[in-house]
Enzyme design. Structure first.
Site, PDB file in Angstrom:
ATOM      1  N   LYS A   1       0.823  -1.213   0.000  1.00  0.00           N
ATOM      2  CA  LYS A   1       0.000   0.000   0.000  1.00  0.00           C
ATOM      3  C   LYS A   1       0.860   1.267   0.000  1.00  0.00           C
ATOM      4  O   LYS A   1       0.614   2.186  -0.775  1.00  0.00           O
ATOM      5  CB  LYS A   1      -0.921   0.036   1.235  1.00  0.00           C
ATOM      6  CG  LYS A   1      -1.917  -1.104   1.316  1.00  0.00           C
ATOM      7  CD  LYS A   1      -2.904  -0.909   2.460  1.00  0.00           C
ATOM      8  CE  LYS A   1      -2.264  -0.841   3.828  1.00  0.00           C
ATOM      9  NZ  LYS A   1      -1.687  -2.125   4.291  1.00  0.00           N
TER      10      LYS A   1
ATOM     11  N   ARG B   1      -9.197   0.915   8.999  1.00  0.00           N
ATOM     12  CA  ARG B   1      -8.741  -0.417   9.376  1.00  0.00           C
ATOM     13  C   ARG B   1      -9.799  -1.180  10.156  1.00  0.00           C
ATOM     14  O   ARG B   1      -9.568  -2.333  10.521  1.00  0.00           O
ATOM     15  CB  ARG B   1      -7.519  -0.274  10.270  1.00  0.00           C
ATOM     16  CG  ARG B   1      -6.200  -0.619   9.606  1.00  0.00           C
ATOM     17  CD  ARG B   1      -5.139  -0.289  10.616  1.00  0.00           C
ATOM     18  NE  ARG B   1      -3.900  -0.970  10.415  1.00  0.00           N
ATOM     19  CZ  ARG B   1      -2.893  -0.486   9.687  1.00  0.00           C
ATOM     20  NH1 ARG B   1      -3.014   0.622   9.024  1.00  0.00           N
ATOM     21  NH2 ARG B   1      -1.767  -1.157   9.617  1.00  0.00           N
TER      22      ARG B   1
ATOM     23  N   ARG C   1      11.695  -6.387   5.037  1.00  0.00           N
ATOM     24  CA  ARG C   1      11.562  -4.955   4.752  1.00  0.00           C
ATOM     25  C   ARG C   1      12.573  -4.109   5.529  1.00  0.00           C
ATOM     26  O   ARG C   1      12.805  -4.321   6.709  1.00  0.00           O
ATOM     27  CB  ARG C   1      10.136  -4.498   5.112  1.00  0.00           C
ATOM     28  CG  ARG C   1       9.918  -3.007   4.922  1.00  0.00           C
ATOM     29  CD  ARG C   1       8.468  -2.670   4.764  1.00  0.00           C
ATOM     30  NE  ARG C   1       7.733  -2.691   6.024  1.00  0.00           N
ATOM     31  CZ  ARG C   1       6.422  -2.432   6.108  1.00  0.00           C
ATOM     32  NH1 ARG C   1       5.719  -2.167   5.020  1.00  0.00           N
ATOM     33  NH2 ARG C   1       5.821  -2.471   7.275  1.00  0.00           N
TER      34      ARG C   1
ATOM     35  N   ARG D   1      11.831  -1.541  10.868  1.00  0.00           N
ATOM     36  CA  ARG D   1      10.830  -0.891  11.714  1.00  0.00           C
ATOM     37  C   ARG D   1      10.602  -1.737  12.957  1.00  0.00           C
ATOM     38  O   ARG D   1      10.576  -2.954  12.885  1.00  0.00           O
ATOM     39  CB  ARG D   1       9.515  -0.749  10.939  1.00  0.00           C
ATOM     40  CG  ARG D   1       9.235   0.650  10.486  1.00  0.00           C
ATOM     41  CD  ARG D   1       8.112   0.694   9.496  1.00  0.00           C
ATOM     42  NE  ARG D   1       6.872   0.090   9.991  1.00  0.00           N
ATOM     43  CZ  ARG D   1       5.742   0.072   9.298  1.00  0.00           C
ATOM     44  NH1 ARG D   1       5.693   0.620   8.102  1.00  0.00           N
ATOM     45  NH2 ARG D   1       4.667  -0.486   9.796  1.00  0.00           N
TER      46      ARG D   1
ATOM     47  N   ARG E   1       0.304  -8.366  14.002  1.00  0.00           N
ATOM     48  CA  ARG E   1      -0.310  -7.469  13.009  1.00  0.00           C
ATOM     49  C   ARG E   1      -1.140  -8.240  12.001  1.00  0.00           C
ATOM     50  O   ARG E   1      -2.190  -7.774  11.562  1.00  0.00           O
ATOM     51  CB  ARG E   1       0.767  -6.649  12.298  1.00  0.00           C
ATOM     52  CG  ARG E   1       1.324  -5.538  13.178  1.00  0.00           C
ATOM     53  CD  ARG E   1       2.669  -5.058  12.707  1.00  0.00           C
ATOM     54  NE  ARG E   1       2.620  -4.428  11.402  1.00  0.00           N
ATOM     55  CZ  ARG E   1       3.653  -4.394  10.560  1.00  0.00           C
ATOM     56  NH1 ARG E   1       4.790  -4.973  10.876  1.00  0.00           N
ATOM     57  NH2 ARG E   1       3.539  -3.787   9.410  1.00  0.00           N
TER      58      ARG E   1
HETATM   59  P1  ADP Z   1       1.335  -1.655   8.132  1.00  0.00           P
HETATM   60  O1  ADP Z   1       0.214  -1.420   7.170  1.00  0.00           O
HETATM   61  O2  ADP Z   1       2.597  -2.078   7.459  1.00  0.00           O
HETATM   62  O3  ADP Z   1       0.963  -2.501   9.315  1.00  0.00           O
HETATM   63  P2  ADP Z   1       1.149   1.076   9.066  1.00  0.00           P
HETATM   64  O4  ADP Z   1       2.315   1.963   8.895  1.00  0.00           O
HETATM   65  O5  ADP Z   1      -0.038   1.319   8.221  1.00  0.00           O
HETATM   66  O6  ADP Z   1       1.772  -0.340   8.815  1.00  0.00           O
HETATM   67  O7  ADP Z   1       0.671   1.034  10.577  1.00  0.00           O
HETATM   68  C1  ADP Z   1       1.555   0.824  11.652  1.00  0.00           C
HETATM   69  C2  ADP Z   1       0.799   0.812  12.982  1.00  0.00           C
HETATM   70  O8  ADP Z   1       0.161   2.088  13.186  1.00  0.00           O
HETATM   71  C3  ADP Z   1      -0.333  -0.191  13.100  1.00  0.00           C
HETATM   72  O9  ADP Z   1       0.119  -1.466  13.490  1.00  0.00           O
HETATM   73  C4  ADP Z   1      -1.217   0.473  14.171  1.00  0.00           C
HETATM   74  O10 ADP Z   1      -0.692   0.307  15.464  1.00  0.00           O
HETATM   75  C5  ADP Z   1      -1.110   1.941  13.821  1.00  0.00           C
HETATM   76  N1  ADP Z   1      -2.158   2.361  12.874  1.00  0.00           N
HETATM   77  C6  ADP Z   1      -1.947   2.821  11.597  1.00  0.00           C
HETATM   78  N2  ADP Z   1      -3.113   3.129  11.002  1.00  0.00           N
HETATM   79  C7  ADP Z   1      -4.091   2.841  11.899  1.00  0.00           C
HETATM   80  C8  ADP Z   1      -5.509   2.918  11.885  1.00  0.00           C
HETATM   81  N3  ADP Z   1      -6.180   3.350  10.806  1.00  0.00           N
HETATM   82  N4  ADP Z   1      -6.186   2.535  12.987  1.00  0.00           N
HETATM   83  C9  ADP Z   1      -5.559   2.104  14.075  1.00  0.00           C
HETATM   84  N5  ADP Z   1      -4.221   1.992  14.162  1.00  0.00           N
HETATM   85  C10 ADP Z   1      -3.482   2.354  13.093  1.00  0.00           C
END
Ligand code: ADP
Ligand code: ZN
Length: 213
Positions: free
Chosen positions: A13, A86, A125, A158, A169
């Site tokens: 994404k 999400r 990654r 990360r 996750r």
């Molecule tokens: P990825 O999609 O690779 O898991 P992101 O960078 O999108 O990574 O998100 C990293 C973390 O940030 C998530 O595991 C969560 O803790 C938090 N997070 C990001 N976006 C949201 C969201 N829309 N709602 C709740 N938590 C979020």
């Protein structure tokens, strides 16, 4: 045009969003990047979300929605959401916020990658501390093992790309985010792309879906 990218963590994404935002003049909204920035700057919000991020759990819906509404209040470009919504609650919150501004979600793109593949990608990654460029040590390694090709800054794993957190996750995705597929499939502007191919092919397919929207 407002667009949502859906898919597992590691489905591409972020990589796609950077390309598409540029190509279509959209504002890239990555809730993950927003939270990581706040964390790095040690703001009160950053401190509030730190525990959720490092555990691979979701930040509470109410807080996510509040942060976005504040950040997007004066934005006039079309929005490209990456990592949001999400949960079904977030999707409903987004719908009513867009509705209150006489807008809607114009396209949902589900980037489909099998879970075994995303697990491997997340483990491989590396992220540039300087410019945020994303590398895959298996398929897209940098020229020098721990430095960015673009800005020469250091590449890091990360915090939430560590094995125990990856497992969490993926579980969170299955439990809380996958139900969104049904939510948006019912909406009529749902598209699916095979994300198991190289990023250029995936980007070309998505661009085709967005043309004329
Ligand atoms: P990825 O999609 O690779 O898991 P992101 O960078 O999108 O990574 O998100 C990293 C973390 O940030 C998530 O595991 C969560 O803790 C938090 N997070 C990001 N976006 C949201 C969201 N829309 N709602 C709740 N938590 C979020
Ligand atoms: Zn860089």
């Amino acid at each position: 045009m407002n667009v949502i990218l859906l898919g597992y963590p590691g489905s591409g994404k972020g990589t796609q969003a950077k390309v598409l935002a540029q190509k279509f003049g959209l504002f890239h909204v990555s809730t993950g990047d927003i939270f990581r920035e706040e964390l790095a700057k040690k703001t009160p919000l950053g401190q509030e979300v730190a525990g959720y991020l490092s555990a691979g759990r979701l930040v509470p819906d109410k807080l996510v929605l509040e942060v976005l509404k504040t950040r997007l209040a004066t934005e006039t470009r079309g929005l490209l959401f990456d990592g949001f919504p999400r949960t079904v609650e977030q999707a409903e919150g987004l719908d009513s916020w867009l509705d209150s501004r006489s807008m809607a979600v114009d396209a949902v793109i589900f980037i489909n990658v099998p879970e075994a593949e995303v697990a491997k990608r997340l483990g491989d990654r590396r992220t540039c501390l300087g410019c945020g460029k994303i590398y895959n040590m298996g398929t897209r390694p940098p020229a020098k093992a721990d430095a960015c090709d673009v800005c020469a800054k250091k590449l890091i794993t990360r915090e939430d790309d560590k094995p125990e957190v990856i497992i969490r996750r993926l579980q969170v995705y299955r439990d809380q985010t996958e139900p969104l597929l049904a939510y948006y499939r019912a909406s009529g502007n749902f598209n699916e792309v095979d994300g198991g191919r190289n990023p250029e092919s995936v980007a070309a397919d998505i661009a085709g879906m967005l043309k004329g929207k």
